[in-house]
Design an enzyme around this catalytic site. Structure first.
Site, short mmCIF file in Angstrom:
data_model
loop_
_atom_site.label_atom_id
_atom_site.label_comp_id
_atom_site.label_asym_id
_atom_site.label_seq_id
_atom_site.Cartn_x
_atom_site.Cartn_y
_atom_site.Cartn_z
N LYS A 249 -0.38 -1.45 -5.18
CA LYS A 249 0.44 -2.04 -4.10
C LYS A 249 1.84 -1.44 -4.07
O LYS A 249 2.44 -1.34 -3.00
CB LYS A 249 0.50 -3.56 -4.26
CG LYS A 249 -0.83 -4.19 -3.97
CD LYS A 249 -0.80 -5.66 -3.85
CE LYS A 249 -2.20 -6.15 -3.48
NZ LYS A 249 -2.35 -7.58 -3.52
N LYS B 75 -12.59 -1.54 -2.46
CA LYS B 75 -12.87 -2.97 -2.38
C LYS B 75 -12.73 -3.45 -0.93
O LYS B 75 -11.92 -2.90 -0.19
CB LYS B 75 -11.82 -3.66 -3.26
CG LYS B 75 -12.04 -5.10 -3.54
CD LYS B 75 -10.85 -5.65 -4.33
CE LYS B 75 -9.63 -5.73 -3.47
NZ LYS B 75 -8.67 -6.77 -3.73
N LYS C 117 -8.37 -7.74 2.71
CA LYS C 117 -7.89 -8.42 3.93
C LYS C 117 -7.28 -7.42 4.89
O LYS C 117 -7.42 -7.52 6.09
CB LYS C 117 -6.83 -9.47 3.55
CG LYS C 117 -7.41 -10.70 2.86
CD LYS C 117 -6.29 -11.63 2.41
CE LYS C 117 -6.77 -12.64 1.38
NZ LYS C 117 -5.73 -13.11 0.49
#
Ligand code: TYM
Length: 329
Positions: A113, A196, A199
């Site tokens: 991130k 993965k 969202k």
């Protein structure tokens, strides 16, 4: 009071995905009632990226309604908002001082991130994100934490820090275990099974099934999922990632094991297999969405959150008191 405590949380950032449901929420729902159960909205964790306040507020209500729609039962589970129980912030701050920079630097979620934030500078909040999660877990004397594979490292850090604190200051915290099921702990992006299911799906959303997706759109996403040219419905995470991912989705929803799925689809094409996965997912989403629309009532949700915070706070307060006493504060 049951002997053991189960706790988990979800960040209210964007729409929840099939990965959130199969990797964490479903496992929680399957076990609620056999543990003292807590599920919370990790809203403090959602401010690591700048948010529109109205959107965040709506996302918090959506998340509670989604918990209910997925089967979380407020009679069996305490549902609350992290920011309503102030002890989370204080214990999070305390736990930051038990943590080495190197430990936080090693967190894979931070690594990935922070890369996205690199140009504008990386927020400190993103760096200390795991120590707040440590506090979330330790405050309730949690014994099991149902999460997906991507959160395992954070639960392991929780164990390390609890142990370190207990050694330094005397027995204070209960030691939690991660609860990860072999199937569905990492649902993959349908378009890029090397990643993965997330969202935020690089803008085009074709690889992510959102629980609120239009049913026909969701079916199409499954039908267009990337597979391979081997033409055999077979679980093989090395050579057939896409097909294995669809098998995991099917198996996790229906409970049918891989062997039986392989047998049923022996000699049949991927089209037929995908059609069944699409139907099963469509039925699941239809059920969830019907309930979501029933529960997305602000008065009902406010009442649930208010009650939940009232029920959660005393335990959090006791644990924090214990930690402060141990530290000499
Ligand atoms: P979050 O909001 O990213 O995800 C919520 C849960 O969904 C799981 N998950 C997945 N599981 C399988 N396959 C996927 N593709 C997938 N994507 C997400 C996550 O592993 C997670 O269990 N830091 C947490 C929230 C949190 C928390 C906590 C959880 C804060 N404090 C304390 C447990 C205990 C997070 O960002 O989850």
């Amino acid at each position: 009071m049951k002997e053991k405590v189960m706790l988990t949380g979800v960040r209210p950032s964007g729409n929840l995905t099939l990965g959130n449901y199969l990797g964490a929420i479903k496992n929680f729902v399957d076990k609620q009632g056999t543990y003292d159960s807590y599920i919370f909205i990790a809203d403090l964790h959602a401010i690591t990226s700048p948010k529109n306040p109205q959107k965040l507020k709506a996302a918090i209500y959506d998340c509670v309604a989604m918990y209910l729609a997925c089967g979380v039962d407020p009679k069996k589970t305490i549902i609350f908002k992290q920011s309503d129980v102030l002890e989370h912030g204080t214990l999070g701050f305390i736990m930051t001082f038990q943590t080495k920079m190197g430990e936080l630097n090693r967190m894979t979620q931070f690594k990935s991130k922070s890369q996205a934030q690199h140009k504008e500078g990386v927020d400190t909040g993103l760096f200390i994100y795991p120590t707040l999660m440590v506090a979330d877990i330790l405050l309730y004397n949690t014994s099991i934490v149902p999460v997906g594979k991507d959160q395992q490292q954070h639960v392991e850090l929780t164990r390390d820090l609890a142990e370190r604190f207990n050694k330094r200051y005397g027995e204070t915290f209960f030691m939690p275990d991660v609860y990860i099921t072999p199937i569905g702990n990492k649902i993959l992006n349908l378009q890029n099974p090397l990643e993965k299911m997330n969202k935020s799906d690089n803008g085009n959303n074709k690889g992510t099934i959102f629980l609120m997706d239009d049913i026909e759109v969701a079916k199409r996403k499954i039908m267009c999922a990337k597979t391979d040219s081997l033409g055999k419905v077979h679980f093989d995470e090395e050579n057939q990632l896409g097909i294995s991912n669809l098998m995991s989705i099917l198996s996790k929803i229906t409970g049918e094991d891989f062997e039986s799925i392989e047998k049923r689809f022996d000699g049949k094409g991927y089209g037929e297999f995908k059609k069944e996965v699409a139907e099963v997912v469509a039925n699941l989403l239809t059920e969830i969405q019907t309930k979501f629309n029933r529960y997305r009532d602000i008065n009902l949700l406010d009442e649930i959150l208010l009650n939940g915070a009232k029920q959660a706070q005393p335990t959090a307060s006791e644990t924090l008191k214990r930690a402060k006493k141990a530290l000499g504060l």
